[in-house]
Design an enzyme around this catalytic site. Structure first.
Site, PDB file in Angstrom:
ATOM      1  N   PRO A   1       0.792  -1.248   0.000  1.00  0.00           N
ATOM      2  CG  PRO A   1       0.010  -0.999   2.190  1.00  0.00           C
ATOM      3  CD  PRO A   1       0.646  -1.996   1.267  1.00  0.00           C
TER       4      PRO A   1
ATOM      5  CB  THR B   1       6.103  -6.811 -13.920  1.00  0.00           C
ATOM      6  OG1 THR B   1       6.985  -5.867 -13.296  1.00  0.00           O
ATOM      7  CG2 THR B   1       4.876  -6.103 -14.435  1.00  0.00           C
TER       8      THR B   1
ATOM      9  CB  ALA C   1      -2.876  -7.131 -16.087  1.00  0.00           C
TER      10      ALA C   1
ATOM     11  CG  HIS D   1       9.599   0.931 -17.157  1.00  0.00           C
ATOM     12  ND1 HIS D   1       9.664   0.281 -18.367  1.00  0.00           N
ATOM     13  CD2 HIS D   1       8.315   0.809 -16.727  1.00  0.00           C
ATOM     14  CE1 HIS D   1       8.465  -0.209 -18.663  1.00  0.00           C
ATOM     15  NE2 HIS D   1       7.631   0.087 -17.675  1.00  0.00           N
TER      16      HIS D   1
ATOM     17  CE  LYS E   1       9.670  -2.690 -15.319  1.00  0.00           C
ATOM     18  NZ  LYS E   1       8.605  -3.218 -14.462  1.00  0.00           N
TER      19      LYS E   1
END
Ligand code: NAP
Length: 266
Positions: A11, A101, A125, A155, A159
């Site tokens: 969160p 991902t 997704a 990106h 990441k």
């Protein structure tokens, strides 16, 4: 109809906090808990910067799944954590909606099988932005006519996985319609390792990581005398939230794992 009871894992993250803001605005979703590796036992509202939800934070996902009456777990964490969370959610009959991902093909296959065995719906997704899904579909279409293609994804530099899940998914979609082919000169040599990018079935994927970026991808097709570029930019993480919202609603109607937002878009 009852509201959908949602747990959010991650969160405080860039995506997770955006998901909380989306749930706050949605009358048909209730946040029932969060999973974090900090702030165990606090209410979400007690954590600085998070919206004023009364739901509790759990550090132990199993305790959260056992003690909370939830329909859906939204996971926006890291690849290892997300994989563990998805597996446990399926085992507890809570439907995962996963934006995290970096899962391997083996992990995805295992999760698909588990979802089917348990008859529990799941959506994974790699990109929740509708524009990105269209970019992938248009690329698959173009690859029928332009088999020479390179993918450049850009990106932000926090990441963890490279190439991006979207780039891998794009390459997989292209692979479905493109005859396997090694691109470039047959004798080409890298004088600096990695100069030509990652290889997926003979096509190249290049990953750029820079501060200031969010999520961007270009799919560049080359042919004699012409190039075609299909490009998508997410400038803000809000761009992903209509896809998260759609997935939470759709996962309630599923009893197997669906990979890719395009498979639940009408
Ligand atoms: P982020 O800002 O780093 O957020 C990840 C959050 O997960 C952090 O708050 C982190 O806490 C937390 N976390 C780490 N371990 C945890 C655990 N064991 N339990 C619960 N929370 C834990 O990353 P992000 O940019 O939000 O991205 C999150 C994921 O979504 C990544 O995999 C990213 O590639 C993916 N993503 C997907 C889409 C999509 O459309 N599908 C779009 C953008 C990003 P700490 O910071 O304290 O470690």
């Amino acid at each position: 109809m009852n509201n959908i009871k949602v747990i959010v894992a991650g969160p405080r993250g860039r995506m997770g906090s955006e998901a909380l803001r989306m749930i706050e605005k949605e009358d048909t979703f209730d946040l029932v808990a969060c999973v974090d590796h900090k702030y165990n036992g606090l209410r979400v509202s007690e954590v600085e910067g998070l919206p004023a939800f009364e739901a509790f934070i759990f550090e132990d996902i199993e305790e959260c799944l056992q003690t909370t009456d939830a329909d859906v777990l939204v996971d926006l964490t890291t690849p290892e954590v997300g994989y563990k969370h998805t597996k446990l959610a399926l085992q507890h009959g809570v439907r995962p909606v996963v934006g995290t991902t970096g899962f391997t093909t083996e992990q995805l296959d295992e999760l698909k099988q588990l979802a089917e065995e348990k008859g529990v719906g799941a959506v994974i997704a790699p990109n929740f932005a509708v524009g990105a899904v269209l970019m992938m579909q248009f690329s698959k279409w173009a690859a029928k006519y332009f088999p020479d293609v390179e993918i450049i994804e850009r990106h932000h530099d926090q990441k963890l996985d490279a190439p991006s899940g979207t780039a891998v998914k794009t390459a997989e979609l292209i692979q479905e319609v493109r005859e396997s082919k090694k691109q470039g000169h047959p004798d080409e040599k890298e004088t600096i390792e990695g100069a030509r990018g990652a290889d997926h079935d003979g096509m190249k994927i290049h990953s750029v990581r820079l501060p200031g970026l969010v999520a961007h991808q270009e799919v560049v097709f080359g042919s004699s005398g012409q190039n075609l570029t299909i490009k998508h930019d997410s400038f803000h993480r809000e761009s992903f939230m209509s896809g998260v919202k759609l997935s939470i609603n759709q996962v309630m109607k599923l009893n197997l794992l669906v990979y890719g937002l395009e498979n639940i878009l009408e």
